[in-house]
Design a protein around this motif. Structure first.
Motif, PDB file in Angstrom:
ATOM      1  N   ASP A   1       0.607  -1.048   0.213  1.00 55.63           N
ATOM      2  CA  ASP A   1       0.029  -0.205   0.105  1.00 55.63           C
ATOM      3  C   ASP A   1       0.902   1.398   0.150  1.00 55.63           C
ATOM      4  O   ASP A   1       0.667   2.365  -0.285  1.00 55.63           O
ATOM      5  N   SER A   2       2.245   0.862   0.109  1.00 58.82           N
ATOM      6  CA  SER A   2       3.502   2.264  -0.537  1.00 58.82           C
ATOM      7  C   SER A   2       2.183   3.105  -1.864  1.00 58.82           C
ATOM      8  O   SER A   2       2.932   4.063  -2.185  1.00 58.82           O
TER       9      SER A   2
ATOM     10  N   ASP B   1      -0.918  -6.086   0.046  1.00 59.79           N
ATOM     11  CA  ASP B   1      -1.289  -5.448   0.950  1.00 59.79           C
ATOM     12  C   ASP B   1      -2.742  -4.993   1.351  1.00 59.79           C
ATOM     13  O   ASP B   1      -3.803  -4.477   0.087  1.00 59.79           O
TER      14      ASP B   1
ATOM     15  N   LYS C   1      -1.202  -9.470   3.253  1.00 57.15           N
ATOM     16  CA  LYS C   1      -0.547  -8.678   4.542  1.00 57.15           C
ATOM     17  C   LYS C   1      -1.294  -7.801   5.716  1.00 57.15           C
ATOM     18  O   LYS C   1      -1.996  -6.975   4.244  1.00 57.15           O
TER      19      LYS C   1
HETATM   20  O1  KIV Z   1       3.522  -1.305   1.637  1.00 56.57           O
HETATM   21  C1  KIV Z   1       5.134  -1.465   1.665  1.00 56.57           C
HETATM   22  O2  KIV Z   1       5.452  -1.929   0.496  1.00 56.57           O
HETATM   23  C2  KIV Z   1       5.487  -2.394   2.557  1.00 56.57           C
HETATM   24  C3  KIV Z   1       7.044  -2.695   2.801  1.00 56.57           C
HETATM   25  C4  KIV Z   1       6.907  -1.259   2.710  1.00 56.57           C
HETATM   26  C5  KIV Z   1       7.448  -4.046   3.757  1.00 56.57           C
HETATM   27  O3  KIV Z   1       4.648  -2.857   3.249  1.00 56.57           O
END
Ligand code: KIV
Length: 297
Positions: free
Chosen positions: A53-54, A92, A122
């Motif tokens: 979710d980044s 995510d 995740k």
């Molecule tokens: O959202 C994301 O990219 C992450 C990673 C930094 C682990 O959770």
């Protein structure tokens, strides 16, 4: 070590990720949000590709991951799915999609799996997520945990900063990670904690610990691909990012040279244009672009 696809062609699965810890294999993990990046990262031998979710910060231009929606995650996960063959694809669960009850969480996770093509999801949090993780796992949805710095908690934390700096916080972190393992996660992301504490967590668990800003003793490492490639626009670069390329500079250079060529009339050339067939040119009384010089006395 990055394994080339040809050297390690077998598909990465959830059981293979679990087993990697016992075999002492260091898994290589990266993010991807679109088809071309997914293809490149997969073909280079990455073991786990995360649609993080980044993407909220990195490609949607938000200040945090908080506004990212399930529809955003589905859109990007589908694109990445089309580009990944070998890596395990994890998506995510965005903020708000697993906070309002277990049934809602199952519904959101199933969409990421069925519509997005993710092989696992995740979610962020420690002991407060045990029930939801148990429920997802009982519905055959593999879950990756995420503890330490949890960016979705930005409004509670106030800023992104080093976690588990005190002995009490470190003990609580280890306990959180153990509870997630007990609840059934197959791996855990551990973000921005001191190296020594990351080692404690890694040694305490049987499932692989995937570090980011957590030192070299974790079982695996993950970075945001845009950070590694020099394509990130965040105001500060965390100390744990190693930039392996400067694609922002390379792209700026290419675009500037293109603009110069367009303005000077140097692009496109004749070889980059389509000539009119000779018979049509004759019938229309036109000189073909490529013939001009030949016909000149
Ligand atoms: O959202 C994301 O990219 C992450 C990673 C930094 C682990 O959770």
């Amino acid at each position: 070590m990055v394994y080339l696809k040809q050297q390690r062609p077998e598909k990465v699965t959830v059981p293979a990720v679990r087993a990697s810890k016992e075999r002492g294999e260091r898994l290589v993990c990266l993010t991807a949000y679109d088809y071309p990046t997914a293809r490149i990262v997969d073909e280079a031998g990455t073991d786990i590709i995360l649609v993080g979710d980044s993407l909220g910060n990195v490609v949607l231009g938000y200040d945090s991951t908080v506004p990212v929606t399930l529809e955003d995650m589905l859109h990007h996960t589908r694109a990445v799915r089309r580009g990944v063959e070998r890596a395990l694809l994890v998506a995510d669960m965005p903020y708000g999609s697993y906070h309002t009850g277990e049934t809602e969480a199952v519904r959101a996770a199933l969409r990421l799996v069925k519509e997005g093509g993710a092989e696992a999801v995740k979610l962020e949090g420690g002991r407060n997520r045990v029930e939801v993780i148990r429920r997802l796992v009982s519905e055959e949805i593999p879950v990756m945990g995420h503890v330490g710095l949890t960016p979705q908690s930005l409004n509670k934390l106030g800023s992104y900063r080093l976690q588990a700096k005190t002995a009490d916080a470190a003990r609580a972190l280890v306990e959180d990670a153990r509870m997630l393992e007990e609840a059934g996660v197959f791996a855990i992301v551990l973000e921005v904690v001191p190296r020594e504490i990351a080692r404690m967590v890694t040694e305490a668990l049987r499932v692989p610990v995937i570090g980011i800003g957590a030192g070299a003793d974790c079982d695996a490492q993950i970075l945001v691909t845009h950070d590694l490639l020099g394509l990130s626009f965040s105001r500060t670069s965390p100390r744990f990012v190693r930039q392996y390329a400067n694609l922002r500079a390379a792209i700026t250079d290419a675009v500037t040279r293109y603009a110069d060529d367009v303005r000077a009339g140097a692009f496109p050339s004749d070889t980059e244009s389509y000539p009119l067939p000779a018979d049509a040119a004759a019938e229309l009384g036109l000189t073909r672009a490529g013939d001009e010089e030949v016909k000149k006395p």
